[in-house]
Scaffold this active site. Sequence first.
Site, PDB file in Angstrom:
ATOM      1  N   LYS A 191       0.859  -1.179   0.000  1.00 23.52           N
ATOM      2  CA  LYS A 191       0.000   0.000   0.000  1.00 23.52           C
ATOM      3  C   LYS A 191       0.898   1.233   0.000  1.00 23.52           C
ATOM      4  O   LYS A 191       1.638   1.486   0.956  1.00 23.52           O
ATOM      5  CB  LYS A 191      -0.922   0.006   1.217  1.00 23.52           C
ATOM      6  CG  LYS A 191      -1.846   1.218   1.275  1.00 23.52           C
ATOM      7  CD  LYS A 191      -2.751   1.151   2.504  1.00 23.52           C
ATOM      8  CE  LYS A 191      -3.661   2.360   2.597  1.00 23.52           C
ATOM      9  NZ  LYS A 191      -4.535   2.304   3.793  1.00 23.52           N
ATOM     10  N   LYS A 244      -2.055  -1.570  -3.849  1.00 25.21           N
ATOM     11  CA  LYS A 244      -2.930  -0.394  -3.814  1.00 25.21           C
ATOM     12  C   LYS A 244      -2.074   0.862  -3.892  1.00 25.21           C
ATOM     13  O   LYS A 244      -1.110   0.979  -3.127  1.00 25.21           O
ATOM     14  CB  LYS A 244      -3.754  -0.397  -2.519  1.00 25.21           C
ATOM     15  CG  LYS A 244      -4.662   0.814  -2.342  1.00 25.21           C
ATOM     16  CD  LYS A 244      -5.334   0.801  -0.973  1.00 25.21           C
ATOM     17  CE  LYS A 244      -6.245   2.027  -0.818  1.00 25.21           C
ATOM     18  NZ  LYS A 244      -6.840   2.090   0.525  1.00 25.21           N
TER      19      LYS A 244
END
Length: 323
Positions: A191, A244
Amino acid sequence: MKRFRRLRASENLRSMVRETRISKSDLIYPMFVVEGENIKNPVESMPNVYQYSLDRMDEILNEVEKSGISGILIFGVPKHKDEYATEAYNDNGITQQAVRYIKKNYPSLIIIADVCLCEYTSHGHCGVVCGEKILNDETLPLLSKMAVSLAKAGADIIAPSDMMDGRVSAIRNALDENGFIDTPILSYSAKFASAYYSPFRDAAESAPEFGDRKTYQMDHANGREALREIADDISEGADMVMVKPALAYLDIIKSAREKFDLPLVAYNVSGEYAMVKAAAQNGWIDEKKIVSENMIAIKRAGADIIITYHALDVARWIDEFYR
């Protein structure tokens, strides 16, 4: 001369030899639930995305169920926020109430519960804070309590998104110790600290009160480090892993697919969604074609599952195509 065009002569022929396809089961829709009654708040920076109170969740849940997609990723927005995110692990908190309701009334939907403290802390950061430092090890017990609370409520998958070191192991141990040995963990493993999250922070009311999240979310310039993060989460017990954002990080998805054989999830995030919506509303692009191309790009890079705010539109377009 090689005649590649022979296999492009008609739509039926192109469809027959197409290498990458999207199915409804690949899709997960994120939703936001807030405390209160009769609430359907539009998220201004995310057209057609809303915050729902418990008594109005059926409006979106009926649509999700009828669409045929796999399920939802749920985010809760409490009224009370404090330094230790106590509402995150309150067994009667807004997210836990929502999970229980969905599990009872929409049992066919997979419920992925996001585990992070940012929506629940008064300072908006994803962990315990001392001064302006986000404390790693002190945050792990709170994340573990939140994971167990959501599993008790009926979440099918626990998804830690905080990016604290060691959180997958801590959560796995806590789930196992509380009898949830069969509850899988989907880790937000890679992330990145991204500007693409801004609209989400409007929806989740989770903007940090000071500083930014660059001391715990990944530097967007680092690809090799992302693979180390994923490998470490797998070693700690992650059952699925995530990259992400998606579109700006297709190279990371591709590298992860080539190196790891666990189910791989990509999160097509709020900023990516908002840019498409804004351009479409201005008539600058064909939304359906652009979204379809984006989804195929994410799948072609290697993602098995796509979390996207476009999920319900894509499901409808799949129906239209096959009809």
